[in-house]
Design an enzyme around this catalytic site. Structure first.
Site, PDB file in Angstrom:
ATOM      1  N   CYS A 192       0.829  -1.214   0.000  1.00  0.00           N
ATOM      2  CA  CYS A 192       0.000   0.000   0.000  1.00  0.00           C
ATOM      3  C   CYS A 192       0.868   1.271   0.000  1.00  0.00           C
ATOM      4  O   CYS A 192       1.472   1.580  -1.015  1.00  0.00           O
ATOM      5  CB  CYS A 192      -0.984  -0.054   1.157  1.00  0.00           C
ATOM      6  N   HIS A 213      -3.198  -5.089   1.795  1.00  0.00           N
ATOM      7  CA  HIS A 213      -2.523  -5.308   3.087  1.00  0.00           C
ATOM      8  C   HIS A 213      -2.525  -6.787   3.471  1.00  0.00           C
ATOM      9  O   HIS A 213      -3.412  -7.214   4.223  1.00  0.00           O
ATOM     10  CB  HIS A 213      -3.273  -4.542   4.183  1.00  0.00           C
ATOM     11  N   GLU A 228      -0.766  -8.198   5.589  1.00  0.00           N
ATOM     12  CA  GLU A 228      -0.494  -8.331   7.039  1.00  0.00           C
ATOM     13  C   GLU A 228      -1.758  -8.175   7.881  1.00  0.00           C
ATOM     14  O   GLU A 228      -1.733  -8.423   9.076  1.00  0.00           O
ATOM     15  CB  GLU A 228       0.580  -7.308   7.466  1.00  0.00           C
TER      16      GLU A 228
END
Ligand code: GLN
Length: 192
Positions: A78, A172, A174
């Site tokens: 991002c 994302h 994560e």
């Protein structure tokens, strides 16, 4: 193996937790000397304008750019993708030279609008099938140079690429429990 996660701003803790779950030591990168001896680097999501400014203020910008140019494996997610991009549309014009520019793509910042920009899409990321992609005020990639491998598209927009040692994702990984992208990055480091 030592993987650094740029820890100036944004979602860095989540990346470190993903690495820990895979048995890899994630190191918070807060100053230039933290960059020494790394096997890989993650540039997290957050606010690219703030991150770019801090990289300059803390005198880390040139060193990171050089390490990536010399082949250090890097995963930008991002805002991290925006930092890597050679060309950025909607860049912050107040900010002088905020982008590392090592990834030969054109990134459109805040491409989905500021408020309506958060959504989840399940799709393929290279060889990784049906990955839950979490988009938060995300960019997309408008254009790539010929030698850039496209890993992922959503509604015909490019949202994941690989170029040599660099992986750039508009979403994302994560933020999910799915560790396959971090695992693939670790494998890329092992292979390099
Ligand atoms: N919109 C942010 C930027 O321009 C990126 C958002 C994110 O990293 N989730 O930097």
């Amino acid at each position: 193996m030592k993987i650094g996660v740029l820890a100036l701003q944004g979602a860095f803790i989540e990346h470190i937790q993903c690495l820990e779950k895979l048995g890899v030591n994630g190191i918070e990168i807060r100053q230039s000397t933290d960059l020494d001896g790394l096997d890989g680097l993650i540039l997290p999501g957050g606010e690219s304008t703030v991150q770019g400014k801090l990289l300059h203020d803390l005198k880390m910008f040139d060193k990171i750019k050089q390490l990536i140019s010399e082949g250090l494996p890097v995963l930008g997610t991002c805002a991290g993708l925006i930092l890597l991009g050679a060309n950025v549309i909607n860049a912050d014009s107040q900010n002088q030279n905020p982008h590392l520019g090592t990834l030969p793509v054109t990134v459109q910042r805040n491409a989905y609008g500021r408020q309506l920009g958060s959504f989840v899409h399940t799709g393929d990321v290279g060889a990784i099938e049906t990955f839950p992609m979490e988009f938060i005020r995300a960019p997309y990639i408008k254009d790539v140079s010929n030698d850039v491998e496209i890993l992922s598209r959503v509604d015909s927009k490019i949202v994941g690429v690989r170029y040599k040692n660099q992986i750039g994702l508009a979403f994302h990984p994560e933020m999910t429990d799915d560790l396959r992208i971090h695992k693939a990055f670790i494998n890329l480091i092992k292979a390099s």
